[in-house]
Design a protein around this motif. Structure first.
Motif, PDB file in Angstrom:
ATOM      1  N   GLU A 238     -12.233  24.586  34.494  1.00 50.30           N
ATOM      2  CA  GLU A 238     -11.922  24.849  33.089  1.00 50.30           C
ATOM      3  C   GLU A 238     -12.828  24.023  32.181  1.00 50.30           C
ATOM      4  OE1 GLU A 238      -8.118  24.927  29.990  1.00 50.30           O
ATOM      5  OE2 GLU A 238      -7.820  24.418  32.102  1.00 50.30           O
ATOM      6  N   HIS A 241     -16.145  25.574  32.081  1.00 47.80           N
ATOM      7  CA  HIS A 241     -16.081  26.721  31.185  1.00 47.80           C
ATOM      8  C   HIS A 241     -16.266  26.287  29.730  1.00 47.80           C
ATOM      9  CE1 HIS A 241     -13.880  29.941  28.885  1.00 47.80           C
ATOM     10  NE2 HIS A 241     -14.689  30.675  29.626  1.00 47.80           N
ATOM     11  N   SER A 244     -19.905  25.949  28.907  1.00 49.39           N
ATOM     12  CA  SER A 244     -20.756  27.104  29.199  1.00 49.39           C
ATOM     13  C   SER A 244     -21.288  27.707  27.901  1.00 49.39           C
ATOM     14  CB  SER A 244     -19.978  28.157  29.994  1.00 49.39           C
ATOM     15  OG  SER A 244     -18.913  28.689  29.225  1.00 49.39           O
ATOM     16  N   SER A 247     -19.920  33.383  28.832  1.00 45.08           N
ATOM     17  CA  SER A 247     -18.953  33.648  29.898  1.00 45.08           C
ATOM     18  C   SER A 247     -18.308  35.014  29.683  1.00 45.08           C
ATOM     19  CB  SER A 247     -17.879  32.552  29.947  1.00 45.08           C
ATOM     20  OG  SER A 247     -17.053  32.605  28.801  1.00 45.08           O
ATOM     21  N   THR A 275     -14.122  34.791  36.591  1.00 43.10           N
ATOM     22  CA  THR A 275     -14.753  34.418  35.330  1.00 43.10           C
ATOM     23  C   THR A 275     -16.157  33.911  35.623  1.00 43.10           C
ATOM     24  OG1 THR A 275     -12.662  33.882  34.233  1.00 43.10           O
ATOM     25  CG2 THR A 275     -14.652  32.873  33.338  1.00 43.10           C
ATOM     26  N   MET A 277     -19.514  32.132  34.417  1.00 47.60           N
ATOM     27  CA  MET A 277     -19.905  31.134  33.429  1.00 47.60           C
ATOM     28  C   MET A 277     -21.381  30.806  33.583  1.00 47.60           C
ATOM     29  SD  MET A 277     -16.681  28.498  33.849  1.00 47.60           S
ATOM     30  CE  MET A 277     -16.942  28.245  35.606  1.00 47.60           C
TER      31      MET A 277
END
Length: 298
Positions: A238, A241, A244, A247, A275, A277
């Motif tokens: 997380e 993310h 990133s 994404s 997901t 990224m």
């Protein structure tokens, strides 16, 4: 074949692992990944010490099984991808249980589970190795899902993947669910050091960006107007993310019957996702610092 050398001399992490057949899978579903044939909850705690080791040929099955958790039914030549990771074993590592001498083992035979692969971390240069079948398939997979799920990002993402001057690394970090997130810290530290060594030798491990496919999930919503928040199976991702630069998320709901070592519950309220990224190279260490701080407080 010569015996494998350990990448670290001491245990990477010591954790209490609770074994329970009702434990959720990496995607938030019922999944007995360790091939437990008894459906009765064990409910016991076991102290397990792990260590990082270089990949070698004997890790093929274990690493390929872990990669299947990420790609499921996707048309990816996982055998070739696994062999690619093993061929560049100077980068990355696998996680195994520490060897503990068993005084009661009189026959001198090794436990078949003593060499099991519990996690893997590595990176593949998908710019340099773009002619490999498995890399071509990964690149196509990512582009196809971006076009389908995030069309507005397609042009930018395509430019990133096809930029031959700014290399992109496919960051692979996979482990079984009951392995705690704390183990990711020394794995990332080790990977970064490995890449720095390669760069000093003029090897092509200098990346402008990393792309990662992260296992995620969310509650199924009865309303099409409401989108539930996304949860990360590997909680530290997380924070990756958050740093990133691009994404997008796609569903693997239709692929879930291929889950490793278990069965899916069709009534499960969670939707399995992936997901993607894109992480700027200079943000990987930033995210790692935040991961260390977060885990230190838990």
């Amino acid at each position: 074949m010569a015996s494998k050398k350990k990448r670290v001399a001491e245990p990477m992490v010591t954790e209490t692992v609770e074994s329970d057949s009702d434990e959720s899978s990496d995607d938030g579903f019922d999944d007995n990944e360790m091939d437990n044939e008894n459906s009765t909850p064990i409910n016991q705690e076991v102290q397990v010490e792990f260590e990082a080791r270089m990949l070698d040929d004997s890790d093929f099955h274990g690493v390929k099984t872990l990669l299947q958790q990420v790609f499921l039914k996707a048309n990816i030549n996982l055998s070739e991808l696994t062999n690619t990771l093993i061929s560049q074993n100077f980068v990355g590592c696998v996680i195994k249980q520490m060897d503990i001498p068993d005084d009661d083992d009189d026959d001198g035979m090794e436990d078949d589970d003593s060499d099991a692969v519990f996690g893997v971390m590595s990176v593949v240069n998908i710019t340099e190795k773009k002619d490999l079948e498995c890399v071509q398939q990964v690149r196509s997979l990512l582009l196809d899902h971006c076009k389908a799920c995030a069309k507005e990002k397609m042009s930018r993402f395509s430019d990133m993947i096809h930029d031959s001057d700014k290399h992109m690394g496919l960051l692979l970090s996979e482990r079984y669910l009951n392995i705690p997130p704390h183990i990711s810290v020394p794995m990332y530290d080790s990977l970064i050091k490995d890449m720095e060594k390669c760069q000093r030798k003029q090897m092509k491990y200098s990346f402008a960006r990393y792309v990662m496919i992260s296992k995620t999930f969310r509650m199924k919503s009865a309303s099409k107007q409401k989108e539930e928040p996304i949860n990360f199976s590997n909680s530290e991702e997380e924070l990756l993310h958050e740093v990133s630069e691009l994404s997008f998320t796609y569903s693997v709901e239709d692929d879930r019957d291929t889950v490793v070592g278990g069965q899916w519950d069709s009534d499960n309220p969670m939707e399995a996702l992936r997901t993607v990224m894109v992480i700027p190279a200079d943000q990987l260490s930033v995210a790692l610092t935040r991961i260390k701080a977060e885990l230190a407080s838990t």
